[in-house]
Design an enzyme around this catalytic site. Structure first.
Site, PDB file in Angstrom:
ATOM      1  N   ASP A 127       9.297   5.726  -8.555  1.00  0.00           N
ATOM      2  CA  ASP A 127       9.826   4.433  -9.017  1.00  0.00           C
ATOM      3  C   ASP A 127      10.781   4.537 -10.200  1.00  0.00           C
ATOM      4  O   ASP A 127      10.549   5.269 -11.156  1.00  0.00           O
ATOM      5  CB  ASP A 127       8.661   3.516  -9.396  1.00  0.00           C
ATOM      6  CG  ASP A 127       7.863   3.093  -8.174  1.00  0.00           C
ATOM      7  OD1 ASP A 127       8.166   3.574  -7.066  1.00  0.00           O
ATOM      8  OD2 ASP A 127       6.929   2.291  -8.339  1.00  0.00           O
ATOM      9  N   GLU A 147       8.651   6.356   0.915  1.00  0.00           N
ATOM     10  CA  GLU A 147       7.613   7.367   0.645  1.00  0.00           C
ATOM     11  C   GLU A 147       8.052   8.302  -0.475  1.00  0.00           C
ATOM     12  O   GLU A 147       7.542   9.396  -0.600  1.00  0.00           O
ATOM     13  CB  GLU A 147       7.131   8.077   1.913  1.00  0.00           C
ATOM     14  CG  GLU A 147       8.177   8.765   2.730  1.00  0.00           C
ATOM     15  CD  GLU A 147       8.737   9.982   2.048  1.00  0.00           C
ATOM     16  OE1 GLU A 147       9.849   9.857   1.491  1.00  0.00           O
ATOM     17  OE2 GLU A 147       8.091  11.049   2.057  1.00  0.00           O
ATOM     18  N   TRP A 148       9.023   7.796  -1.275  1.00  0.00           N
ATOM     19  CA  TRP A 148       9.418   8.423  -2.548  1.00  0.00           C
ATOM     20  C   TRP A 148      10.054   9.804  -2.401  1.00  0.00           C
ATOM     21  O   TRP A 148      10.130  10.560  -3.366  1.00  0.00           O
ATOM     22  CB  TRP A 148       8.210   8.493  -3.500  1.00  0.00           C
ATOM     23  CG  TRP A 148       7.344   7.279  -3.449  1.00  0.00           C
ATOM     24  CD1 TRP A 148       7.779   5.991  -3.610  1.00  0.00           C
ATOM     25  CD2 TRP A 148       5.938   7.202  -3.181  1.00  0.00           C
ATOM     26  NE1 TRP A 148       6.728   5.121  -3.468  1.00  0.00           N
ATOM     27  CE2 TRP A 148       5.587   5.845  -3.217  1.00  0.00           C
ATOM     28  CE3 TRP A 148       4.943   8.153  -2.933  1.00  0.00           C
ATOM     29  CZ2 TRP A 148       4.279   5.395  -2.996  1.00  0.00           C
ATOM     30  CZ3 TRP A 148       3.653   7.721  -2.718  1.00  0.00           C
ATOM     31  CH2 TRP A 148       3.329   6.362  -2.747  1.00  0.00           C
ATOM     32  N   GLY A 149      10.444  10.160  -1.193  1.00  0.00           N
ATOM     33  CA  GLY A 149      11.064  11.471  -0.994  1.00  0.00           C
ATOM     34  C   GLY A 149      10.063  12.599  -0.886  1.00  0.00           C
ATOM     35  O   GLY A 149      10.443  13.767  -0.766  1.00  0.00           O
ATOM     36  N   ASN A 192       8.190  13.603   1.503  1.00  0.00           N
ATOM     37  CA  ASN A 192       8.193  14.341   2.776  1.00  0.00           C
ATOM     38  C   ASN A 192       9.603  14.546   3.323  1.00  0.00           C
ATOM     39  O   ASN A 192       9.808  14.641   4.526  1.00  0.00           O
ATOM     40  CB  ASN A 192       7.338  13.591   3.813  1.00  0.00           C
ATOM     41  CG  ASN A 192       5.925  13.372   3.311  1.00  0.00           C
ATOM     42  OD1 ASN A 192       5.078  14.235   3.443  1.00  0.00           O
ATOM     43  ND2 ASN A 192       5.682  12.210   2.704  1.00  0.00           N
ATOM     44  N   ASP A 195       5.707   1.081   2.398  1.00  0.00           N
ATOM     45  CA  ASP A 195       5.340   1.975   1.293  1.00  0.00           C
ATOM     46  C   ASP A 195       4.369   3.070   1.753  1.00  0.00           C
ATOM     47  O   ASP A 195       4.013   3.144   2.935  1.00  0.00           O
ATOM     48  CB  ASP A 195       4.721   1.085   0.188  1.00  0.00           C
ATOM     49  CG  ASP A 195       4.993   1.614  -1.198  1.00  0.00           C
ATOM     50  OD1 ASP A 195       5.341   2.790  -1.347  1.00  0.00           O
ATOM     51  OD2 ASP A 195       4.801   0.828  -2.165  1.00  0.00           O
TER      52      ASP A 195
HETATM   53  C1  GLA Z   1       5.330   1.622  -5.008  1.00  0.00           C
HETATM   54  C2  GLA Z   1       6.811   1.465  -4.654  1.00  0.00           C
HETATM   55  C3  GLA Z   1       7.419   0.373  -5.517  1.00  0.00           C
HETATM   56  C4  GLA Z   1       6.668  -0.930  -5.305  1.00  0.00           C
HETATM   57  C5  GLA Z   1       5.176  -0.743  -5.579  1.00  0.00           C
HETATM   58  C6  GLA Z   1       4.355  -1.958  -5.177  1.00  0.00           C
HETATM   59  O1  GLA Z   1       5.168   2.121  -6.282  1.00  0.00           O
HETATM   60  O2  GLA Z   1       7.505   2.670  -4.834  1.00  0.00           O
HETATM   61  O3  GLA Z   1       8.795   0.210  -5.232  1.00  0.00           O
HETATM   62  O4  GLA Z   1       6.857  -1.361  -3.988  1.00  0.00           O
HETATM   63  O5  GLA Z   1       4.662   0.377  -4.876  1.00  0.00           O
HETATM   64  O6  GLA Z   1       3.002  -1.796  -5.431  1.00  0.00           O
END
Ligand code: GLA
Length: 402
Positions: free
Chosen positions: A204, A182-184, A186, A149
């Protein structure tokens, strides 16, 4: 002179081996389960064993699901005196190796979570500065998959941080799927092909069709918000390196139709199919959706081509995915709040995938049509495709050359 040349060669070879991820794993998108969507940090040994049992009992293992991944909250709040990560002794009294052994004894694989920052998103010890030590711990516990993460990373460079962990895993010597999260932020689809086996493309997910739920500095996103968030990234996906649209919310409160569409779309997108529901209480309908082998085989097609949106008229989304043997998967998703009738005239459409140079030419060839959720033959492309699609439901078909 000869010695020097050999020396340089050896050095080059070593550098080469280190600067690699483990190849030959996740050649098709990983299939599994992750604890986060339903349980947050409230996880424990018995729960995970029960989930492993359910994989077998409910036919999920037979359908191809393999990885059981513990997300945030599995660790003790502090490292031990030697700086090693340890499992939370109350939640996981037998420790991680024993749990891995249990999961492996069922013929399944075991995954863990950590974070590139100083702490995980839920405040547990992160891997920053401990990458090689942590990778050795995972390898010693027989971990097969690491989700990594991006919280509390300050000014870390994302590509560099993920490369460090990739190299740490490689050095530890046990093949693990490396799942970048890293959620996109970068643009990992531009650099992560040789770093990880998948990368999250958005923030998320949450269990709704098309909503955004704000949490101050960040939001959670419904299924269609996620689908629509990134443009032109499909060409980055392929065997061993996937765009990850996040863990699924199937069985977590949307309608059965919405669950079907969600599952169909994750398959069309060649996303990892990671279940996020409580399998101990899943309804037969949820399990029916999740174990649909025809839909899963669209996701697992060995060409590994991510599907694309063909059109979106009158709130009917049409998606296509080229498959092996010149077959295609196709989805019609009804975004309307009422059922609709479709009447699709094949001859009026030129269907092609420019990126992969594939054409579905119904003027030249005739394809048979199989309805993948209703397990029905729907004739062929010689005639218009007609059907009724419920609210937020999907008609998912496979087209095969006659
Ligand atoms: C981030 C991630 C989630 C999960 C949480 C855990 O938000 O994107 O998928 O892993 O952390 O704290």
């Amino acid at each position: 002179m000869k010695k020097i040349t050999i020396g340089i060669l050896v050095l080059l070879l070593c550098a080469h081996t280190h600067a690699q991820k483990f190849e030959g794993i996740a050649e098709t998108p990983p299939l599994g389960w992750n604890s986060w969507n339903t349980f947050s940090t409230n996880i424990n040994e018995q729960l995970v064993k029960d989930i492993a049992d359910k994989f077998v009992e409910l036919g999920l293992k037979d359908a191809g699901y393999e990885y059981i991944v513990l997300d945030d909250g599995w660790m003790a709040k502090e490292r031990d005196v030697n700086g090693n990560l340890i499992a939370d002794p109350v939640k996981f009294p037998s420790g991680m190796k024993a749990l891995a052994d249990y999961i492996h004894s069922k013929g399944l694989k075991f995954g863990l979570y950590n974070c590139a920052g100083s702490k995980t998103c839920a405040g547990y010890p992160g891997s920053r500065g401990y990458e090689y030590q942590d990778a050795r711990s995972y390898a010693s516990w027989d971990v097969d998959y690491l989700k990594y993460d991006w919280c509390n990373t300050d000014k870390l460079n994302a590509e560099g941080a993920y490369i460090t962990m990739r190299d740490a895993i490689k050095t530890a010597g046990r093949p693990m799927v490396f799942s970048i999260c890293e959620w996109g932020d970068n643009k990992p689809w531009e650099w992560a092909k040789d770093v990880g086996h998948s990368w999250r493309v958005t923030g998320d997910i949450i269990n709704c069709w098309d909503c955004e739920i704000g949490h101050g500095s960040w939001s959670s996103w419904g299924v269609w918000k996620i689908i629509n968030m990134r443009k032109a990234i499909r060409k980055a996906a392929g065997p061993g390196h996937w765009n990850d649209y996040d863990m699924m919310e199937v069985g977590n409160g949307m309608t059965d139709a919405e669950d079907r569409s969600h599952f169909a779309m994750w398959s069309m997108l060649a996303s990892p199919l990671i279940m996020g529901n409580d399998l101990r209480v899943a309804s037969p309908q949820t399990i029916k959706t999740l174990t649909n082998k025809e839909v899963i085989s669209v996701n697992q097609d060995n060409l590994g081509i991510q599907g694309f949106r063909f059109s979106n008229e009158n709130k009917i989304e049409i998606w296509l995915k080229p498959l092996n043997k010149n077959s295609w998967a196709m989805c019609f998703v009804n975004m309307n709040d009422k059922p609709i009738e479709i009447n699709f005239d094949w001859k009026k459409h030129n269907i092609g995938d420019d990126v992969n140079e594939r054409n579905l030419d119904t003027k030249k060839d005739t394809y048979t049509i199989e309805d993948l959720f209703n397990h029905k033959n729907l004739g062929s492309t010689a005639k218009n495709l007609k059907g009724r699609i419920g609210v937020h439901d999907v008609l998912m078909i496979k087209l095969e050359l006659k």
